[in-house]
Design an enzyme around this catalytic site. Structure first.
Site, PDB file in Angstrom:
ATOM      1  N   ASP A 108       0.858  -1.185   0.000  1.00 40.02           N
ATOM      2  CA  ASP A 108       0.000   0.000   0.000  1.00 40.02           C
ATOM      3  C   ASP A 108       0.894   1.235   0.000  1.00 40.02           C
ATOM      4  O   ASP A 108       2.095   1.152   0.235  1.00 40.02           O
ATOM      5  CB  ASP A 108      -1.011  -0.046   1.141  1.00 40.02           C
ATOM      6  CG  ASP A 108      -0.375   0.203   2.489  1.00 40.02           C
ATOM      7  OD1 ASP A 108       0.833   0.452   2.543  1.00 40.02           O
ATOM      8  OD2 ASP A 108      -1.105   0.139   3.494  1.00 40.02           O
ATOM      9  N   ASP A 138      -8.142  -7.246   1.726  1.00 40.43           N
ATOM     10  CA  ASP A 138      -7.155  -7.432   2.791  1.00 40.43           C
ATOM     11  C   ASP A 138      -7.768  -6.929   4.083  1.00 40.43           C
ATOM     12  O   ASP A 138      -8.694  -6.118   4.054  1.00 40.43           O
ATOM     13  CB  ASP A 138      -5.898  -6.591   2.514  1.00 40.43           C
ATOM     14  CG  ASP A 138      -6.168  -5.116   2.764  1.00 40.43           C
ATOM     15  OD1 ASP A 138      -6.869  -4.506   1.942  1.00 40.43           O
ATOM     16  OD2 ASP A 138      -5.740  -4.594   3.806  1.00 40.43           O
ATOM     17  N   CYS A 184     -12.306 -27.521  10.588  1.00 41.42           N
ATOM     18  CA  CYS A 184     -11.134 -26.775  10.111  1.00 41.42           C
ATOM     19  C   CYS A 184      -9.960 -27.708   9.836  1.00 41.42           C
ATOM     20  O   CYS A 184      -9.713 -28.646  10.585  1.00 41.42           O
ATOM     21  CB  CYS A 184     -10.742 -25.721  11.145  1.00 41.42           C
ATOM     22  SG  CYS A 184      -9.344 -24.702  10.639  1.00 41.42           S
ATOM     23  N   CYS A 238      -6.749 -26.634   9.664  1.00 43.33           N
ATOM     24  CA  CYS A 238      -5.511 -25.892   9.957  1.00 43.33           C
ATOM     25  C   CYS A 238      -4.617 -26.662  10.930  1.00 43.33           C
ATOM     26  O   CYS A 238      -5.068 -27.594  11.599  1.00 43.33           O
ATOM     27  CB  CYS A 238      -5.843 -24.506  10.508  1.00 43.33           C
ATOM     28  SG  CYS A 238      -6.062 -24.460  12.293  1.00 43.33           S
ATOM     29  N   CYS A 271      -6.002 -26.815  14.586  1.00 41.10           N
ATOM     30  CA  CYS A 271      -7.142 -27.700  14.823  1.00 41.10           C
ATOM     31  C   CYS A 271      -6.768 -29.176  14.647  1.00 41.10           C
ATOM     32  O   CYS A 271      -7.455 -30.057  15.163  1.00 41.10           O
ATOM     33  CB  CYS A 271      -8.304 -27.321  13.915  1.00 41.10           C
ATOM     34  SG  CYS A 271      -9.004 -25.715  14.348  1.00 41.10           S
ATOM     35  N   HIS A 286      -4.889 -20.459  12.746  1.00 40.76           N
ATOM     36  CA  HIS A 286      -6.288 -20.844  12.561  1.00 40.76           C
ATOM     37  C   HIS A 286      -7.090 -19.733  11.877  1.00 40.76           C
ATOM     38  O   HIS A 286      -7.821 -19.986  10.918  1.00 40.76           O
ATOM     39  CB  HIS A 286      -6.931 -21.211  13.903  1.00 40.76           C
ATOM     40  CG  HIS A 286      -8.417 -21.336  13.791  1.00 40.76           C
ATOM     41  ND1 HIS A 286      -9.019 -22.474  13.291  1.00 40.76           N
ATOM     42  CD2 HIS A 286      -9.406 -20.438  14.005  1.00 40.76           C
ATOM     43  CE1 HIS A 286     -10.324 -22.276  13.251  1.00 40.76           C
ATOM     44  NE2 HIS A 286     -10.582 -21.047  13.668  1.00 40.76           N
TER      45      HIS A 286
END
Ligand SMILES: [Zn+2]
Length: 368
Positions: A89, A263, A301, A303, A306, A332
């Site tokens: 940015d 974002d 999930c 991830c 998890c 997560h």
């Protein structure tokens, strides 16, 4: 052609954005690596969560360690050990959201005090182009004036005028080899001003276009209504970036309206407050009801948190301020948001976004 729409479903699009450091599958959520790091994570972990592209921050990297330092070390990819695409940015959002550090805004640029040491800094379109050229990001953003929600129409009109003037100058400024440059449109949810901004910015022929100055404090219904009529005014063949949305509901709403990239610090910041984003709503792990809870954060999930760890364990880590707790919650939360985005993309490809969104919003409704 750096961007290709590969499927559409209503106003929603799936596509591929090609950059010097690889392809970005859209819709794409961009994890925020403000200071050349996604807080607590190794870049390979971010990649493994499914992220194609990271966001870096010109304001912070210019102040520390300095964009010239990063240039000397081979650019931001080399510096932070991330080989994939990076969007930077312009720093405009930081300057204009830290209102009490602004010393002067005029047609040439903005002067402010650095949040690091109070030193006097000035951003101009040419200056932020040079910073982003030093960082060698794949996508550079234009310097814009981003007013907070609720400013007067006169102030909003001046923000649109200056944003166009600055975009014209930045369009002509030098850039890194192969770097794409995106223009930013302003005008909040004012139909006349936003339309004017879109006409002026798209006339400059950038590589992509952002809706800036939305989701800055106005009611969500206004944000979504403006996105619905504004997104189709942007060119079909260029990526459309909604700046600053990262909750699952918001992502699905803007994707449905034709947004390709977004974002937000929400997933990583929420992790640092000890909360998990889940299909059953937001869980505050500090809550005593998780003290003996053997379940993962989210049963569905995939991830790394998890896969092995219980809510009770993560609660313990968070309460004891163990760094692993922050890492597991960050892993997560980013996975959750990236996974929602990936599922939205898959649904667009099969023409089932509307039903996916309906089921997702039903599930995401807070459990009472
Ligand atoms: Zn998880």
């Amino acid at each position: 052609m750096s961007f290709q729409v590969t499927a559409t479903d209503g106003a929603a699009r799936a596509g591929i954005l090609r950059t010097p450091h690889g392809e970005v599958r859209t819709p794409a959520f961009m994890p925020v690596g403000t200071k050349a790091a996604v807080k607590t994570l190794h870049p390979d972990e971010v990649r493994d969560l499914g992220a194609d592209i990271l966001l870096g921050n010109s304001y912070h990297l210019h102040c520390r360690p300095g964009d010239e330092v990063i240039e000397d070390l081979g650019g931001l990819h080399e510096f932070m050990g991330w080989g994939g695409p990076i969007l930077t940015d312009s720093g405009g959002f930081q300057v204009f959201s830290l209102l009490d550090t602004i010393l002067a805004v005029d047609d040439d640029g903005v002067t402010f005090r650095s949040v690091y040491d109070g030193s006097r800094e000035r951003f101009t379109p040419e200056g932020v182009a040079a910073i982003q050229a030093n960082l060698r990001s794949d996508i550079a953003m234009c310097l814009d004036v981003c007013p907070p929600a609720g400013v007067s129409r006169a102030d909003l009109e001046q923000a649109v005028r200056r944003t166009t003037h600055w975009a014209q100058r930045q369009r002509a400024a030098p850039r890194a080899p192969g770097q794409l440059v995106f223009g930013i449109t302003q005008g909040a949810s004012d139909r006349v001003l936003r339309t004017r901004s879109i006409e002026e910015i798209t006339a400059l022929d950038f590589d992509g276009y952002a809706l800036g100055g939305l989701s800055v404090g106005e009611p969500r219904a206004l944000t979504l209504d403006a996105t619905e009529w504004a997104a189709p005014l942007l060119p079909e063949g260029k990526p459309r970036y909604f700046m600053g949305i990262g909750d699952a509901e918001g992502i699905l709403e803007v994707v449905e309206r034709g947004i390709d990239m977004f974002d937000c610090v929400l997933p990583t910041r929420t992790a640092r407050t000890g909360s998990a984003l889940t299909w059953a709503g937001r869980l505050n792990l500090k809550n005593a009801r998780f003290a003996r809870d053997p379940d993962p954060l989210d049963a569905d999930c995939g991830c790394p948190a998890c896969a092995r760890f219980s809510r009770a364990y993560i609660r313990h880590l968070v309460n004891q301020e163990e760094l692993l707790g922050l890492r597991l919650l960050t892993l997560h939360n980013l996975y959750f948001v990236l996974d929602v985005t990936a599922q939205a993309r898959a649904s667009i490809e099969t023409g089932e976004l509307a039903s996916f969104k309906r089921r997702a919003l039903d599930r995401l409704a807070p459990v009472t």
